[in-house]
Scaffold this active site. Structure first.
Site, PDB file in Angstrom:
ATOM      1  N   GLY A 172      75.191  63.955 -54.725  1.00  0.00           N
ATOM      2  CA  GLY A 172      74.078  63.684 -53.817  1.00  0.00           C
ATOM      3  C   GLY A 172      72.968  64.698 -54.022  1.00  0.00           C
ATOM      4  N   GLY A 173      72.215  64.920 -52.952  1.00  0.00           N
ATOM      5  CA  GLY A 173      71.091  65.849 -53.037  1.00  0.00           C
ATOM      6  C   GLY A 173      71.517  67.268 -53.354  1.00  0.00           C
ATOM      7  N   GLY A 407      50.646  69.673 -85.739  1.00  0.00           N
ATOM      8  CA  GLY A 407      50.674  70.112 -84.338  1.00  0.00           C
ATOM      9  C   GLY A 407      51.867  71.009 -84.064  1.00  0.00           C
TER      10      GLY A 407
HETATM   11  C1  HXC Z   1      82.729  66.227 -44.532  1.00  0.00           C
HETATM   12  C2  HXC Z   1      84.146  66.064 -46.321  1.00  0.00           C
HETATM   13  C3  HXC Z   1      83.076  65.718 -47.162  1.00  0.00           C
HETATM   14  C4  HXC Z   1      81.774  65.644 -46.586  1.00  0.00           C
HETATM   15  C5  HXC Z   1      84.861  65.749 -48.345  1.00  0.00           C
HETATM   16  N1  HXC Z   1      85.230  66.062 -47.076  1.00  0.00           N
HETATM   17  N2  HXC Z   1      83.546  65.521 -48.404  1.00  0.00           N
HETATM   18  N3  HXC Z   1      83.957  66.325 -45.037  1.00  0.00           N
HETATM   19  N4  HXC Z   1      81.655  65.922 -45.270  1.00  0.00           N
HETATM   20  N5  HXC Z   1      80.699  65.344 -47.329  1.00  0.00           N
HETATM   21  C6  HXC Z   1      86.553  66.368 -46.608  1.00  0.00           C
HETATM   22  C7  HXC Z   1      87.463  65.163 -46.655  1.00  0.00           C
HETATM   23  O1  HXC Z   1      87.324  64.397 -45.474  1.00  0.00           O
HETATM   24  C8  HXC Z   1      88.829  65.818 -46.718  1.00  0.00           C
HETATM   25  O2  HXC Z   1      89.189  66.268 -45.442  1.00  0.00           O
HETATM   26  C9  HXC Z   1      88.555  67.056 -47.578  1.00  0.00           C
HETATM   27  O3  HXC Z   1      87.137  67.280 -47.507  1.00  0.00           O
HETATM   28  C10 HXC Z   1      88.917  66.870 -49.006  1.00  0.00           C
HETATM   29  O4  HXC Z   1      88.339  65.659 -49.455  1.00  0.00           O
HETATM   30  P1  HXC Z   1      89.177  64.563 -50.256  1.00  0.00           P
HETATM   31  O5  HXC Z   1      88.378  63.326 -50.236  1.00  0.00           O
HETATM   32  O6  HXC Z   1      90.578  64.486 -49.691  1.00  0.00           O
HETATM   33  O7  HXC Z   1      89.258  65.215 -51.686  1.00  0.00           O
HETATM   34  P2  HXC Z   1      89.174  64.517 -53.090  1.00  0.00           P
HETATM   35  O8  HXC Z   1      90.083  63.343 -53.136  1.00  0.00           O
HETATM   36  O9  HXC Z   1      89.371  65.596 -54.090  1.00  0.00           O
HETATM   37  O10 HXC Z   1      87.681  63.958 -53.195  1.00  0.00           O
HETATM   38  C11 HXC Z   1      86.608  64.846 -53.204  1.00  0.00           C
HETATM   39  C12 HXC Z   1      85.287  64.052 -53.097  1.00  0.00           C
HETATM   40  C13 HXC Z   1      85.333  63.141 -51.856  1.00  0.00           C
HETATM   41  C14 HXC Z   1      85.106  63.230 -54.370  1.00  0.00           C
HETATM   42  C15 HXC Z   1      84.182  65.093 -53.025  1.00  0.00           C
HETATM   43  O11 HXC Z   1      85.752  63.914 -50.744  1.00  0.00           O
HETATM   44  C16 HXC Z   1      84.018  62.553 -51.563  1.00  0.00           C
HETATM   45  O12 HXC Z   1      83.604  61.579 -52.179  1.00  0.00           O
HETATM   46  N6  HXC Z   1      83.325  63.110 -50.554  1.00  0.00           N
HETATM   47  C17 HXC Z   1      82.046  62.608 -50.147  1.00  0.00           C
HETATM   48  C18 HXC Z   1      80.997  62.894 -51.197  1.00  0.00           C
HETATM   49  C19 HXC Z   1      79.638  62.495 -50.740  1.00  0.00           C
HETATM   50  O13 HXC Z   1      79.259  61.320 -50.828  1.00  0.00           O
HETATM   51  N7  HXC Z   1      78.951  63.437 -50.101  1.00  0.00           N
HETATM   52  C20 HXC Z   1      77.656  63.213 -49.592  1.00  0.00           C
HETATM   53  C21 HXC Z   1      76.695  63.259 -50.735  1.00  0.00           C
HETATM   54  S1  HXC Z   1      75.076  63.024 -50.162  1.00  0.00           S
HETATM   55  P3  HXC Z   1      90.699  66.140 -44.898  1.00  0.00           P
HETATM   56  O14 HXC Z   1      90.658  66.861 -43.614  1.00  0.00           O
HETATM   57  O15 HXC Z   1      90.968  64.703 -44.808  1.00  0.00           O
HETATM   58  O16 HXC Z   1      91.525  66.799 -45.949  1.00  0.00           O
HETATM   59  C22 HXC Z   1      74.565  64.559 -49.876  1.00  0.00           C
HETATM   60  C23 HXC Z   1      73.197  64.625 -49.370  1.00  0.00           C
HETATM   61  C24 HXC Z   1      72.640  65.963 -49.621  1.00  0.00           C
HETATM   62  O17 HXC Z   1      75.238  65.506 -50.060  1.00  0.00           O
HETATM   63  C25 HXC Z   1      71.170  65.855 -49.400  1.00  0.00           C
HETATM   64  C26 HXC Z   1      70.516  67.134 -49.730  1.00  0.00           C
HETATM   65  C27 HXC Z   1      69.023  66.956 -49.689  1.00  0.00           C
END
Ligand code: HXC
Length: 520
Positions: A172-173, A407
Site C-alpha cells: 500500500g502507501g 548528446g
Molecule cells: C491491523 C494487521 C494488519 C493491518 C496484518 N495485521 N496487517 N492488523 N492492520 N494492516 C495483523 C493480522 O490481523 C494478524 O493479527 C497479524 O497482523 C499477522 O497477520 P497475518 O495475516 O496472520 O500474517 P501473514 O499471513 O504473514 O500475512 C501478512 C500480510 C497480511 C500479507 C501482511 O496480514 C495482510 O495482507 N495484511 C493487510 C495488508 C494491507 O492490505 N494493508 C493495508 C495496505 S494499505 P492476529 O492477531 O490475527 O495474529 C496501506 C495504506 C497506507 O497501508 C497509506 C499510506 C499513505
C-alpha cells in the site's frame, strides 16, 4: 524488598516483556518463515552494546474495532540510536509479531521522533520495514501517521542519508517511505513491495500473479528499479547496509570517512594498456577497469541488475570515498537509455548531495534510438542525467576510454557541464557520431548515385577513413582544451587520485533559488 527495589524489579520485568513483542509463539512463527525479529535485526546491525532504545513503553491509543485489549509495550516498532563501526545512527525496526507490524499513530510518532533526532544530530536514519501497512483499526489516524513519516523523509532528503531495508511485507502507501529514501534494500523471497496485492490485482485487472512476481526483490532490483540492493538473506542484507554506510558521510555538511589502504596510489596496471579491442564495435568489460583503478579492487555496486548498460556504485580511491559512474560496453554497447539515465541521475544527485566526488568512465556511442525510447520519454529522462551532472558541484573527474559521441558525450560529465578534470585515453574519440552514420548522412546521396557498387563501397570506405582520421582520436579535443590531458591507461588510478586530491577543497555554487526544476 524495599519499595525502590520492587520498582526496579517491575521495570526489569516490563522491559523483558516488551522485548518479547507479540510473544514467543509469534516470534517462533517469524523464525519459521526464515525471518529474524526486529530486535535480532538491530542486534546484527548495530555495534555490540551500542543500542539505546527509546519509547519502549509507548502503547497505542486505539479502542476501536476490537483493539482495546491488545496493548503491547512498544507498539510494533523498536526505535532508538546506536553506532555502526563507531558512527552514530538512528534506527527503527518494525516488529511483525505485534499486530503484523502495522502502523498505528503511536508507531508513527515513535518513528518520527527518531527521524527528528537523526536530523538534529546529523546522523543517518536506517529503517527496517516489516509491516502489514496502515493499522486498519486506526483508520485516518494511521494514514495521518504515514503522512507524518513521508513529510520527514522529504525534509531529511539531502540532509542525512536515509536507508530502507525491506525485511517483510511493505504494501500500500507504506511503500512511499522507502521510495523517498536514498537506498532501498530487499531480501530475496521474504520481502515484497507493492501498492496493491495479488488479490486486488486479480479483481481489478484479471491478472493472476503471486507476491514474488508482483513485488519481490528480483522484480524491484531488475525491472522497476525501485530497490537498489538485494540480499540472499537478512544477515547478508544487514552486512550490505553496513558496508553502504561506510562510503557515506554522516550528513550533507560532512565528508565520508577516509579508509586507509595498503594499495599504492601510484600502482600501475599494464593490462589496461591492452583492454580496448582493435575492433571499435567489440565490447570489453568495464568492471575490469573499475576493479583495476579503485582501492583494493573493492566496489559496492548500486542497482547492479537494473539498466546494466551503465554501472554505478561506491569505491575508495586513495582512501577517499568516490561515486563511480561508468558506461558498460558489454550491454547495449554502453548506450544511454531511459533506465540508464534515471539510474545514473539519481546516483549522481545522491553523491552531489552528500559531498562524494564523482569519477566517470566514459565509453558511450550515444542514446538508444527508436520508438520505444522516444515514446517512453528518453528526451526527459536523458535530461535528468544531463541535469544531474550539470548541477553537481562535487569534484568531477572524467576519463574517456573510447567512444564519446553526440548528446551522450555532453551528458557524461563533459567539460562544459563544469567537469573539473577530464582525461582521455589514446583510444578515445570525440565526435557527433560514429563514422558509419556520418558518412551515410554527409555522402549518402553521392553513394546512392554511384551505379557501380564496388566504387560506391570504396568511396564509403575512403570517407570513413577520412572521418576517423579527423575525428576519431582524442587530439582534436585536446587541441581545443576540451580535455586536460591524454593519459596512458595504466596510469589511470594515479591520475584520477591526484586529480581528486587537487580538488579536495573545491568550492562551487549554483545560483540561489527556491529549488530547481529537474525534468522529472
Ligand atoms: C491491523 C494487521 C494488519 C493491518 C496484518 N495485521 N496487517 N492488523 N492492520 N494492516 C495483523 C493480522 O490481523 C494478524 O493479527 C497479524 O497482523 C499477522 O497477520 P497475518 O495475516 O496472520 O500474517 P501473514 O499471513 O504473514 O500475512 C501478512 C500480510 C497480511 C500479507 C501482511 O496480514 C495482510 O495482507 N495484511 C493487510 C495488508 C494491507 O492490505 N494493508 C493495508 C495496505 S494499505 P492476529 O492477531 O490475527 O495474529 C496501506 C495504506 C497506507 O497501508 C497509506 C499510506 C499513505
Amino acid at each position: 524488598m524495599s519499595i525502590q527495589q520492587e520498582k526496579i524489579k517491575e521495570l526489569v520485568e516490563r522491559r523483558a516483556s516488551a522485548r518479547l513483542g507479540g510473544g514467543q509463539k509469534r516470534i517462533d512463527a517469524q523464525h519459521s518463515k526464515g525471518k529474524l525479529t526486529a530486535r535480532e535485526r538491530l542486534g546484527l546491525l548495530l555495534d555490540e552494546g551500542s543500542f539505546e532504545e527509546f519509547d519502549m513503553f509507548v502503547q497505542h491509543r486505539c479502542t476501536d474495532f476490537g483493539m482495546d485489549a491488545s496493548h503491547t509495550d512498544g507498539d510494533g516498532v523498536v526505535t532508538g540510536r546506536g553506532t555502526i563501526d563507531g558512527r552514530e545512527v538512528y534506527v527503527f525496526a518494525q516488529d511483525f509479531t505485534v499486530n503484523g507490524g502495522s502502523l498505528s499513530k503511536t508507531m508513527s510518532e515513535k518513528i518520527c521522533k527518531v527521524m527528528d533526532m537523526a536530523v538534529t544530530a546529523g546522523a543517518p536514519i536506517i529503517g527496517l520495514n516489516d509491516s502489514g501497512g496502515a493499522r486498519i483499526q486506526e483508520g485516518i489516524d494511521a494514514l495521518a501517521g504515514y503522512g507524518e513519516i513521508f513529510e520527514r523523509n522529504i525534509l531529511a532528503s539531502g540532509v542525512v542519508p536515509q536507508i530502507s531495508g525491506i525485511f517483510g511485507p511493505c504494501a500500500g502507501g507504506a511503500v512511499y517511505s522507502p521510495a523517498l529514501t536514498d537506498f532501498t534494500l530487499m531480501i530475496e523471497n521474504t520481502s515484497y513491495m507493492f501498492l496493491t496485492g495479488p488479490s486486488v490485482v486479480k479483481s481489478v485487472t484479471g491478472e493472476v500473479v503471486d507476491q514474488e512476481q508482483l513485488g519481490g526483490a528480483a522484480v524491484h532490483t531488475s525491472k522497476s528499479g525501485v530497490a537498489q540492493l538485494s540480499a540472499h538473506d537478512e544477515q547478508e542484507g544487514i552486512r550490505t547496509i553496513k558496508k553502504l554506510l561506510s562510503f557515506l558521510p554522516q550528513n550533507n555538511l560532512g565528508t565520508a570517512p577516509e579508509r586507509p589502504t595498503q594499495d599504492p596510489v601510484g600502482r600501475m596496471d599494464n593490462s589496461l594498456n591492452d583492454i580496448i579491442p582493435d575492433n571499435p564495435n567489440k565490447a570489453y568489460d568495464m568492471y575490469g577497469v573499475i576493479a583495476s583503478i579503485v582501492d583494493d579492487g573493492d566496489f559496492l555496486e548500486i542497482h547492479k541488475d537494473f539498466a546494466k548498460n551503465i554501472i554505478v556504485g561506491f569505491a575508495h580511491m586513495g582512501g577517499r570515498s568516490v561515486g563511480i559512474v561508468a558506461n558498460q560496453p558489454r550491454v547495449l554497447a554502453g548506450c544511454l537509455d531511459i533506465n540508464a539515465s534515471r539510474k545514473a541521475a539519481r546516483f549522481v544527485r545522491f553523491c552531489d548531495a552528500f559531498n562524494i566526488p564523482l569519477v566517470s568512465l566514459v565509453d558511450v556511442p550515444g542514446f538508444l534510438c527508436g520508438t520505444h525510447q522516444e515514446y517512453g520519454a528518453i528526451i526527459s529522462n536523458g535530461a535528468k542525467l544531463l541535469y544531474a551532472y550539470g548541477e553537481a558541484t562535487v569534484p568531477k573527474v572524467t576519463v574517456t576510454l573510447r567512444k564519446s559521441y553526440g548528446g551522450a558525450h555532453i551528458v557524461m560529465s563533459c567539460k562544459q557541464l563544469r567537469g573539473d578534470v577530464n582525461y582521455a585515453w589514446p583510444s578515445a574519440n570525440f565526435a557527433v557520431m560514429g563514422a558509419e552514420g556520418a558518412v551515410g548522412i554527409i555522402y549518402g546521396k553521392q553513394l546512392k548515385a554511384e551505379t557501380d557498387p564496388e566504387k560506391s563501397a570504396a568511396l564509403a570506405e575512403e570517407k570513413k577513413r577520412e572521418y576517423n582520421d579527423l575525428f576519431c582520436n582524442p587530439y582534436q579535443a585536446a587541441k581545443k582544451g576540451y580535455i586536460e590531458d591524454i593519459i596512458e591507461p595504466r596510469n589511470t588510478r594515479f591520475r584520477v587520485i591526484r586529480a581528486l586530491e587537487s580538488l579536495s577543497n573545491k568550492r562551487q555554487q549554483i545560483p540561489a533559488k527556491k529549488h530547481d526544476n529537474l525534468p522529472l
